[in-house]
Design a protein around this motif. Structure first.
Motif, PDB file in Angstrom:
ATOM      1  N   MET A  23       0.830  -1.173   0.000  1.00 44.69           N
ATOM      2  CA  MET A  23       0.000   0.000   0.000  1.00 44.69           C
ATOM      3  C   MET A  23       0.876   1.238   0.000  1.00 44.69           C
ATOM      4  SD  MET A  23      -3.088   0.056   2.368  1.00 44.69           S
ATOM      5  CE  MET A  23      -4.399  -0.915   2.468  1.00 44.69           C
ATOM      6  N   ASP A  24       0.524   2.093  -0.854  1.00 43.30           N
ATOM      7  CA  ASP A  24       1.286   3.324  -0.922  1.00 43.30           C
ATOM      8  C   ASP A  24       0.569   4.438  -0.161  1.00 43.30           C
ATOM      9  OD1 ASP A  24      -0.778   3.596  -2.670  1.00 43.30           O
ATOM     10  OD2 ASP A  24       0.423   4.428  -4.289  1.00 43.30           O
ATOM     11  N   SER A  25       1.186   5.540  -0.043  1.00 42.54           N
ATOM     12  CA  SER A  25       0.684   6.633   0.781  1.00 42.54           C
ATOM     13  C   SER A  25      -0.602   7.237   0.223  1.00 42.54           C
ATOM     14  CB  SER A  25       1.753   7.715   0.945  1.00 42.54           C
ATOM     15  OG  SER A  25       2.050   8.301  -0.300  1.00 42.54           O
ATOM     16  N   THR A  26      -0.811   7.222  -1.055  1.00 37.79           N
ATOM     17  CA  THR A  26      -2.044   7.766  -1.615  1.00 37.79           C
ATOM     18  C   THR A  26      -3.241   6.903  -1.257  1.00 37.79           C
ATOM     19  OG1 THR A  26      -1.589   6.651  -3.699  1.00 37.79           O
ATOM     20  CG2 THR A  26      -1.012   8.986  -3.553  1.00 37.79           C
ATOM     21  N   THR A  27      -3.056   5.601  -1.206  1.00 34.70           N
ATOM     22  CA  THR A  27      -4.144   4.702  -0.825  1.00 34.70           C
ATOM     23  C   THR A  27      -4.510   4.916   0.634  1.00 34.70           C
ATOM     24  OG1 THR A  27      -3.196   3.094  -2.373  1.00 34.70           O
ATOM     25  CG2 THR A  27      -4.878   2.302  -0.866  1.00 34.70           C
ATOM     26  N   ILE A  28      -3.504   5.050   1.479  1.00 39.25           N
ATOM     27  CA  ILE A  28      -3.747   5.285   2.912  1.00 39.25           C
ATOM     28  C   ILE A  28      -4.438   6.630   3.103  1.00 39.25           C
ATOM     29  CG2 ILE A  28      -2.618   5.647   5.139  1.00 39.25           C
ATOM     30  CD1 ILE A  28      -0.528   3.600   4.286  1.00 39.25           C
ATOM     31  N   THR A  29      -4.005   7.612   2.363  1.00 39.76           N
ATOM     32  CA  THR A  29      -4.617   8.928   2.458  1.00 39.76           C
ATOM     33  C   THR A  29      -6.071   8.880   2.008  1.00 39.76           C
ATOM     34  OG1 THR A  29      -2.460   9.905   1.929  1.00 39.76           O
ATOM     35  CG2 THR A  29      -4.344  11.344   1.798  1.00 39.76           C
ATOM     36  N   GLU A  30      -6.370   8.140   0.953  1.00 34.33           N
ATOM     37  CA  GLU A  30      -7.749   8.011   0.484  1.00 34.33           C
ATOM     38  C   GLU A  30      -8.618   7.284   1.521  1.00 34.33           C
ATOM     39  OE1 GLU A  30      -8.081   6.182  -3.345  1.00 34.33           O
ATOM     40  OE2 GLU A  30      -6.784   7.673  -4.280  1.00 34.33           O
ATOM     41  N   ILE A  31      -8.083   6.223   2.126  1.00 35.86           N
ATOM     42  CA  ILE A  31      -8.841   5.483   3.153  1.00 35.86           C
ATOM     43  C   ILE A  31      -9.154   6.411   4.328  1.00 35.86           C
ATOM     44  CG2 ILE A  31      -8.689   3.601   4.838  1.00 35.86           C
ATOM     45  CD1 ILE A  31      -7.107   2.010   2.757  1.00 35.86           C
ATOM     46  N   ILE A  32      -8.149   7.157   4.771  1.00 42.73           N
ATOM     47  CA  ILE A  32      -8.359   8.095   5.882  1.00 42.73           C
ATOM     48  C   ILE A  32      -9.343   9.183   5.465  1.00 42.73           C
ATOM     49  CG2 ILE A  32      -7.235   9.846   7.308  1.00 42.73           C
ATOM     50  CD1 ILE A  32      -4.779   8.050   7.402  1.00 42.73           C
ATOM     51  N   ALA A  33      -9.271   9.658   4.260  1.00 48.40           N
ATOM     52  CA  ALA A  33     -10.151  10.708   3.780  1.00 48.40           C
ATOM     53  C   ALA A  33     -11.604  10.264   3.758  1.00 48.40           C
ATOM     54  CB  ALA A  33      -9.712  11.171   2.388  1.00 48.40           C
ATOM     55  N   TYR A  34     -11.848   8.993   3.476  1.00 55.82           N
ATOM     56  CA  TYR A  34     -13.218   8.482   3.472  1.00 55.82           C
ATOM     57  C   TYR A  34     -13.669   8.034   4.868  1.00 55.82           C
ATOM     58  CZ  TYR A  34     -12.935   8.432  -1.625  1.00 55.82           C
ATOM     59  OH  TYR A  34     -12.795   8.778  -2.941  1.00 55.82           O
ATOM     60  N   THR A  35     -12.772   7.471   5.658  1.00 56.95           N
ATOM     61  CA  THR A  35     -13.129   6.909   6.957  1.00 56.95           C
ATOM     62  C   THR A  35     -13.313   7.984   8.015  1.00 56.95           C
ATOM     63  OG1 THR A  35     -11.781   5.000   6.383  1.00 56.95           O
ATOM     64  CG2 THR A  35     -12.445   5.188   8.667  1.00 56.95           C
ATOM     65  N   LEU A  36     -12.451   8.958   8.068  1.00 61.57           N
ATOM     66  CA  LEU A  36     -12.508   9.983   9.109  1.00 61.57           C
ATOM     67  C   LEU A  36     -13.832  10.752   9.102  1.00 61.57           C
ATOM     68  CD1 LEU A  36     -10.943  11.218  11.441  1.00 61.57           C
ATOM     69  CD2 LEU A  36      -9.952  12.835   9.832  1.00 61.57           C
ATOM     70  N   PRO A  37     -14.334  11.249   7.973  1.00 64.21           N
ATOM     71  CA  PRO A  37     -15.636  11.927   8.004  1.00 64.21           C
ATOM     72  C   PRO A  37     -16.774  10.990   8.418  1.00 64.21           C
ATOM     73  CG  PRO A  37     -14.472  12.489   5.987  1.00 64.21           C
ATOM     74  CD  PRO A  37     -13.690  11.423   6.671  1.00 64.21           C
ATOM     75  N   SER A  38     -16.679   9.723   8.022  1.00 68.35           N
ATOM     76  CA  SER A  38     -17.717   8.758   8.418  1.00 68.35           C
ATOM     77  C   SER A  38     -17.710   8.556   9.926  1.00 68.35           C
ATOM     78  CB  SER A  38     -17.486   7.417   7.729  1.00 68.35           C
ATOM     79  OG  SER A  38     -17.549   7.558   6.342  1.00 68.35           O
ATOM     80  N   LEU A  39     -16.536   8.421  10.523  1.00 69.38           N
ATOM     81  CA  LEU A  39     -16.433   8.255  11.977  1.00 69.38           C
ATOM     82  C   LEU A  39     -16.947   9.490  12.725  1.00 69.38           C
ATOM     83  CD1 LEU A  39     -12.965   6.460  12.328  1.00 69.38           C
ATOM     84  CD2 LEU A  39     -15.234   5.475  12.649  1.00 69.38           C
TER      85      LEU A  39
END
Length: 173
Positions: A1-17
């Motif tokens: 996993m590269d940093s862009t994938t992690i950033t995208e996961i955080i970008a989608y997960t954080l607002p949901s949480l």
């Protein structure tokens, strides 16, 4: 996993949480408010039903205090004979009978008020017993006179209890 994938996961997960936490807090607050409102309405309905019972209990206790007031009691209860001990026992039995008749009212009044009523009853009985031990008392009529003359010097125990009852009823409003 590269940093862009992690950033995208955080970008989608954080607002949901964050949205989920805010929704949980809002719903939890709303349900607590609804529960408090229901409890308040239930208490209001119960108070409307119990207030007449409580007032009736206070009325009966006020009547009891008036009936055991020695000045009222000794006028109402005439001696059956001249024996002071027989009259003393008869008066005490009348006080106890009145008390037993009103004993169930204690569930509608405060514990403090009930203890003051019991204390007034016991003090009245003690007043009668002490007067009967007085050497000036030779018969039932002299016992009555001594008790009534004691009341001229100090207030009766039932008057203090009656004042407390009136004060407590005033606080119900």
């Amino acid at each position: 996993m590269d940093s862009t994938t992690i950033t995208e996961i955080i970008a989608y997960t954080l607002p949901s949480l964050i949205t989920g936490a805010v929704a949980y807090l809002l719903f939890n607050s709303h349900f607590k408010d609804q529960q408090n409102t229901r409890r308040w309405l239930l208490q209001k309905d119960n108070q409307a039903a119990t207030l007449p019972l409580r007032l009736q209990a206070y009325e009966r206790m006020a009547l009891f205090m008036e009936r055991i007031n020695p000045s009222q009691l000794l006028v109402r209860i005439t001696p059956l004979s001249e024996d002071k001990n027989e009259y003393r026992n008869f008066v005490i039995a009348q006080i106890e009978q009145e008390f037993e008749h009103n004993m169930t009212q204690q569930i509608y009044i405060s514990d403090e008020c009930w203890s003051i009523i019991v204390t007034a009853k016991n003090a009245t009985i003690q007043m009668v017993r002490l007067a009967a031990k007085n050497e000036k008392v030779t018969d039932a009529n002299s016992l009555r006179e001594v008790i009534i003359s004691d009341l001229l010097e100090k207030p009766s125990p039932s008057s203090a209890a009656l004042a407390f009852i009136k004060n407590e009823v005033g606080q119900l409003w």
